[in-house]
Write a protein that holds these residues in place. Structure first.
Motif, PDB file in Angstrom:
ATOM      1  N   LEU A   1      51.503  75.227 -12.090  1.00  0.00           N
ATOM      2  CA  LEU A   1      50.804  74.935 -13.335  1.00  0.00           C
ATOM      3  C   LEU A   1      49.903  76.114 -13.660  1.00  0.00           C
ATOM      4  O   LEU A   1      49.020  76.465 -12.882  1.00  0.00           O
ATOM      5  CB  LEU A   1      49.965  73.657 -13.181  1.00  0.00           C
ATOM      6  CG  LEU A   1      49.254  73.151 -14.415  1.00  0.00           C
ATOM      7  CD1 LEU A   1      50.256  72.827 -15.513  1.00  0.00           C
ATOM      8  CD2 LEU A   1      48.434  71.921 -14.075  1.00  0.00           C
ATOM      9  N   GLY A   2      50.163  76.761 -14.798  1.00  0.00           N
ATOM     10  CA  GLY A   2      49.378  77.910 -15.233  1.00  0.00           C
ATOM     11  C   GLY A   2      48.885  77.713 -16.648  1.00  0.00           C
ATOM     12  O   GLY A   2      49.119  76.676 -17.267  1.00  0.00           O
TER      13      GLY A   2
ATOM     14  N   ASN B   1      61.659  79.657 -16.863  1.00  0.00           N
ATOM     15  CA  ASN B   1      60.338  79.854 -17.454  1.00  0.00           C
ATOM     16  C   ASN B   1      59.500  80.724 -16.539  1.00  0.00           C
ATOM     17  O   ASN B   1      59.671  80.714 -15.325  1.00  0.00           O
ATOM     18  CB  ASN B   1      59.624  78.516 -17.661  1.00  0.00           C
ATOM     19  CG  ASN B   1      60.318  77.658 -18.695  1.00  0.00           C
ATOM     20  OD1 ASN B   1      60.839  78.161 -19.684  1.00  0.00           O
ATOM     21  ND2 ASN B   1      60.350  76.369 -18.466  1.00  0.00           N
ATOM     22  N   ILE B   2      58.567  81.451 -17.149  1.00  0.00           N
ATOM     23  CA  ILE B   2      57.576  82.213 -16.393  1.00  0.00           C
ATOM     24  C   ILE B   2      56.207  81.677 -16.784  1.00  0.00           C
ATOM     25  O   ILE B   2      55.971  81.346 -17.951  1.00  0.00           O
ATOM     26  CB  ILE B   2      57.707  83.734 -16.644  1.00  0.00           C
ATOM     27  CG1 ILE B   2      56.776  84.521 -15.707  1.00  0.00           C
ATOM     28  CG2 ILE B   2      57.476  84.077 -18.105  1.00  0.00           C
ATOM     29  CD1 ILE B   2      57.046  86.025 -15.686  1.00  0.00           C
TER      30      ILE B   2
ATOM     31  N   HIS C   1      51.463  85.733 -12.262  1.00  0.00           N
ATOM     32  CA  HIS C   1      52.647  85.170 -12.897  1.00  0.00           C
ATOM     33  C   HIS C   1      53.569  84.610 -11.826  1.00  0.00           C
ATOM     34  O   HIS C   1      53.494  84.998 -10.658  1.00  0.00           O
ATOM     35  CB  HIS C   1      53.364  86.190 -13.791  1.00  0.00           C
ATOM     36  CG  HIS C   1      53.742  87.458 -13.117  1.00  0.00           C
ATOM     37  ND1 HIS C   1      52.862  88.499 -12.917  1.00  0.00           N
ATOM     38  CD2 HIS C   1      54.912  87.864 -12.574  1.00  0.00           C
ATOM     39  CE1 HIS C   1      53.474  89.491 -12.310  1.00  0.00           C
ATOM     40  NE2 HIS C   1      54.725  89.132 -12.081  1.00  0.00           N
ATOM     41  N   SER C   2      54.405  83.657 -12.224  1.00  0.00           N
ATOM     42  CA  SER C   2      55.346  83.035 -11.295  1.00  0.00           C
ATOM     43  C   SER C   2      56.546  82.510 -12.075  1.00  0.00           C
ATOM     44  O   SER C   2      56.457  82.267 -13.280  1.00  0.00           O
ATOM     45  CB  SER C   2      54.678  81.895 -10.514  1.00  0.00           C
ATOM     46  OG  SER C   2      54.380  80.817 -11.370  1.00  0.00           O
ATOM     47  N   ILE C   3      57.641  82.358 -11.367  1.00  0.00           N
ATOM     48  CA  ILE C   3      58.844  81.747 -11.926  1.00  0.00           C
ATOM     49  C   ILE C   3      58.974  80.373 -11.284  1.00  0.00           C
ATOM     50  O   ILE C   3      58.991  80.254 -10.046  1.00  0.00           O
ATOM     51  CB  ILE C   3      60.109  82.584 -11.620  1.00  0.00           C
ATOM     52  CG1 ILE C   3      59.983  83.997 -12.179  1.00  0.00           C
ATOM     53  CG2 ILE C   3      61.368  81.878 -12.117  1.00  0.00           C
ATOM     54  CD1 ILE C   3      60.052  84.106 -13.670  1.00  0.00           C
TER      55      ILE C   3
ATOM     56  N   ILE D   1      59.624  81.986  -7.678  1.00  0.00           N
ATOM     57  CA  ILE D   1      58.785  83.096  -7.222  1.00  0.00           C
ATOM     58  C   ILE D   1      57.349  82.602  -7.298  1.00  0.00           C
ATOM     59  O   ILE D   1      56.873  82.231  -8.370  1.00  0.00           O
ATOM     60  CB  ILE D   1      58.975  84.355  -8.084  1.00  0.00           C
ATOM     61  CG1 ILE D   1      60.392  84.892  -7.922  1.00  0.00           C
ATOM     62  CG2 ILE D   1      57.965  85.425  -7.691  1.00  0.00           C
ATOM     63  CD1 ILE D   1      60.685  86.145  -8.703  1.00  0.00           C
ATOM     64  N   PRO D   2      56.641  82.553  -6.170  1.00  0.00           N
ATOM     65  CA  PRO D   2      55.268  82.047  -6.172  1.00  0.00           C
ATOM     66  C   PRO D   2      54.331  82.943  -6.980  1.00  0.00           C
ATOM     67  O   PRO D   2      54.647  84.107  -7.246  1.00  0.00           O
ATOM     68  CB  PRO D   2      54.864  82.048  -4.700  1.00  0.00           C
ATOM     69  CG  PRO D   2      56.005  82.555  -3.924  1.00  0.00           C
ATOM     70  CD  PRO D   2      57.101  82.935  -4.851  1.00  0.00           C
ATOM     71  N   PRO D   3      53.173  82.422  -7.355  1.00  0.00           N
ATOM     72  CA  PRO D   3      52.215  83.204  -8.141  1.00  0.00           C
ATOM     73  C   PRO D   3      51.815  84.500  -7.448  1.00  0.00           C
ATOM     74  O   PRO D   3      51.566  84.513  -6.244  1.00  0.00           O
ATOM     75  CB  PRO D   3      51.005  82.264  -8.251  1.00  0.00           C
ATOM     76  CG  PRO D   3      51.553  80.895  -8.021  1.00  0.00           C
ATOM     77  CD  PRO D   3      52.702  81.064  -7.084  1.00  0.00           C
TER      78      PRO D   3
END
Length: 128
Positions: A66-67, A50-51, A91-93, A27-29
């Motif tokens: 990368l967050g 991971n999220i 947020h993203s997956i 899932i994109p940001p």
């Protein structure tokens, strides 16, 4: 989930999203639409993932981001997003390694409900 005190009685979700991931899906940001208000609850099934969270999340490759913060979502976990996590942080997956399923529960503002929407009164009358 209300009896276990995971869901708040004053914010019973009226919306559900079921996401089925195949290997490599992500899932994109994004920031969830403000027609929904927190908290949001996401339950993870079938495999770990991971999220990522961050003011900015960089795309570093297909399904790779990368967050600022990365949190594991093990099978059976419930992630609760509220406050700035839900309203301000993206947020993203990341791309999943195995098939995965997640169920996200959230509440939509009454004025934004679709035409003809009828709540389930058994859910609306829940008490702890």
């Amino acid at each position: 989930m209300v009896r276990w005190r995971i869901l708040l009685v004053d914010c019973i979700p009226n919306s559900c999203i079921i996401t089925i991931y195949e290997e490599g899906d992500c899932i994109p940001p994004h920031i969830d639409h403000h027609d929904f208000f927190g908290p949001f609850y996401t339950v993870s099934f079938m495999s770990n993932s991971n999220i990522l969270f961050g003011k900015e999340i960089d795309n570093v490759g297909p399904g790779e981001f990368l967050g600022s913060v990365e949190i594991p979502l093990p099978v059976g976990s419930v992630l609760i997003l509220k406050g700035n996590d839900a309203d301000l942080a993206k947020h993203s997956i990341t791309g999943v390694r195995q098939r995965k399923l997640s169920v996200t529960l959230r509440r939509m503002e009454d004025s934004k409900k679709p035409h003809g929407f009828h709540p389930d009164y058994k859910l609306e009358e829940l008490c702890p």
